[in-house]
Design a protein around this motif. Structure first.
Motif, PDB file in Angstrom:
ATOM      1  N   ASN A   1       0.924  -1.123  -0.014  1.00 46.27           N
ATOM      2  CA  ASN A   1       0.086   0.057   0.007  1.00 46.27           C
ATOM      3  C   ASN A   1       0.911   1.236   0.110  1.00 46.27           C
ATOM      4  OD1 ASN A   1       0.476  -0.888   3.032  1.00 46.27           O
ATOM      5  ND2 ASN A   1      -0.233   1.306   3.269  1.00 46.27           N
TER       6      ASN A   1
ATOM      7  N   ARG B   1      -7.856   7.417   0.680  1.00 50.45           N
ATOM      8  CA  ARG B   1      -7.511   6.796   2.105  1.00 50.45           C
ATOM      9  C   ARG B   1      -6.510   5.706   1.726  1.00 50.45           C
ATOM     10  NH1 ARG B   1     -11.697   6.628   5.692  1.00 50.45           N
ATOM     11  NH2 ARG B   1     -10.190   5.957   7.057  1.00 50.45           N
ATOM     12  N   VAL B   2      -5.984   5.089   2.910  1.00 53.41           N
ATOM     13  CA  VAL B   2      -5.075   3.972   2.576  1.00 53.41           C
ATOM     14  C   VAL B   2      -5.596   2.752   1.978  1.00 53.41           C
ATOM     15  CG1 VAL B   2      -3.577   2.202   3.805  1.00 53.41           C
ATOM     16  CG2 VAL B   2      -3.410   4.745   4.482  1.00 53.41           C
ATOM     17  N   THR B   3      -5.360   2.354   0.934  1.00 56.48           N
ATOM     18  CA  THR B   3      -5.847   1.225   0.477  1.00 56.48           C
ATOM     19  C   THR B   3      -4.691   0.170  -0.128  1.00 56.48           C
ATOM     20  OG1 THR B   3      -6.037   2.079  -1.534  1.00 56.48           O
ATOM     21  CG2 THR B   3      -8.090   2.110  -0.674  1.00 56.48           C
ATOM     22  N   PHE B   4      -5.117  -1.017   0.280  1.00 54.16           N
ATOM     23  CA  PHE B   4      -4.223  -2.155  -0.029  1.00 54.16           C
ATOM     24  C   PHE B   4      -4.362  -2.730  -1.467  1.00 54.16           C
ATOM     25  CE2 PHE B   4      -4.792  -1.873   4.389  1.00 54.16           C
ATOM     26  CZ  PHE B   4      -3.404  -1.750   4.703  1.00 54.16           C
TER      27      PHE B   4
ATOM     28  N   ASP C   1      -4.654  -5.307  -4.614  1.00 52.43           N
ATOM     29  CA  ASP C   1      -5.420  -6.623  -4.811  1.00 52.43           C
ATOM     30  C   ASP C   1      -4.599  -7.917  -4.544  1.00 52.43           C
ATOM     31  OD1 ASP C   1      -7.108  -4.994  -6.104  1.00 52.43           O
ATOM     32  OD2 ASP C   1      -6.597  -5.455  -8.060  1.00 52.43           O
TER      33      ASP C   1
END
Ligand code: HPA
Length: 232
Positions: free
Chosen positions: A197, A206-209, A211
């Motif tokens: 991330n 926002r923080v997103t991870f 796939d």
């Protein structure tokens, strides 16, 4: 004996013949996996436990590293999931950690009683293992600087902005504690970071991870790299 130490997303290692063992030492009991058949001489340690129950600040790092020492480990590849602060290691990429900064405040050490020992960590990771990794995968980013927070919460945007101004590349919650103890036990170590991330406030929104399939692809790459570096 050679070890692979892994954490988030890597609680199990595919494709290795392993048998589970629980070993005890003065710091606690440690669940680990010993190689069998073609993987004899290899030890796999999931640092959070194979059920991923131990949060980073609750891991018994001394028990883990003492277990490696007792089983005769001399070389280790330690794998860390991280968030990216700089574009030297972007989400989806794997790199070699060259140095760390410790913001955990936990001060992990084997030398808190008896003789006073100050080990040197000005070259904390094995040059030989780094060269072997780079020879096998020239695209690996080198000299990545890993800042370690205590967690388990992720960082605030202001914390990450501060880390970015210091020139730190990636953030995670485990390396400083573990690498200190590995160095104290003179275990030659290669630290590989894989980014999942952008850290808080770095990317968009926002923080997103990334796939799951991207994470799986990195795990396959790292597993093959480990096998090749450790000749297994
Ligand atoms: N912060 C701390 N640790 C992490 C992160 C992060 O953004 N991503 C993966 N481990």
């Amino acid at each position: 004996m050679k070890a692979i130490i892994a954490g988030t997303g890597f609680d199990h290692m595919e494709g290795l013949s392993l048998t589970r063992r629980v070993v005890e030492n003065r710091w606690g009991s440690v669940e680990l996996f010993l190689g069998t058949q073609d993987d004899e001489g290899l030890l796999f340690l999931p640092r959070h436990g194979s059920d991923h129950f131990r949060a980073p600040h609750m891991i018994d790092y001394r028990a883990n590293i003492q277990a490696l020492t007792d089983l005769g480990v001399t070389e280790a590849v330690a794998i860390y999931a991280v968030g990216s602060i700089s574009d030297r290691l972007k989400p989806g990429e794997v790199g070699i950690v060259g140095d760390w900064v410790d913001f955990t405040g936990m001060g992990q050490t084997f030398y808190d009683e008896g003789e006073v020992v100050h080990i040197s960590v000005d070259e904390p990771f094995s040059r030989d293992l780094q060269q072997r990794a780079k020879a096998r995968m020239p695209s690996l980013q080198e000299s990545v600087v890993y800042v370690t927070t205590k967690g388990p919460r992720l960082e605030t945007k202001a914390e990450i902005a501060f880390f970015a101004r210091q020139g730190f590349d990636v953030v995670g919650m485990t390396l400083a504690s573990e690498a200190t103890l590995l160095a104290e036990r003179s275990i030659a170590t290669l630290a590989l970071a894989y980014s999942i991330n952008w850290a808080a406030g770095v990317g968009e929104g926002r923080v997103t991870f990334i796939d799951d399939d991207q994470i799986e692809a990195m795990k396959v790459t790292i597993t093959q790299l480990c096998r090749s570096i450790l000749s297994i």
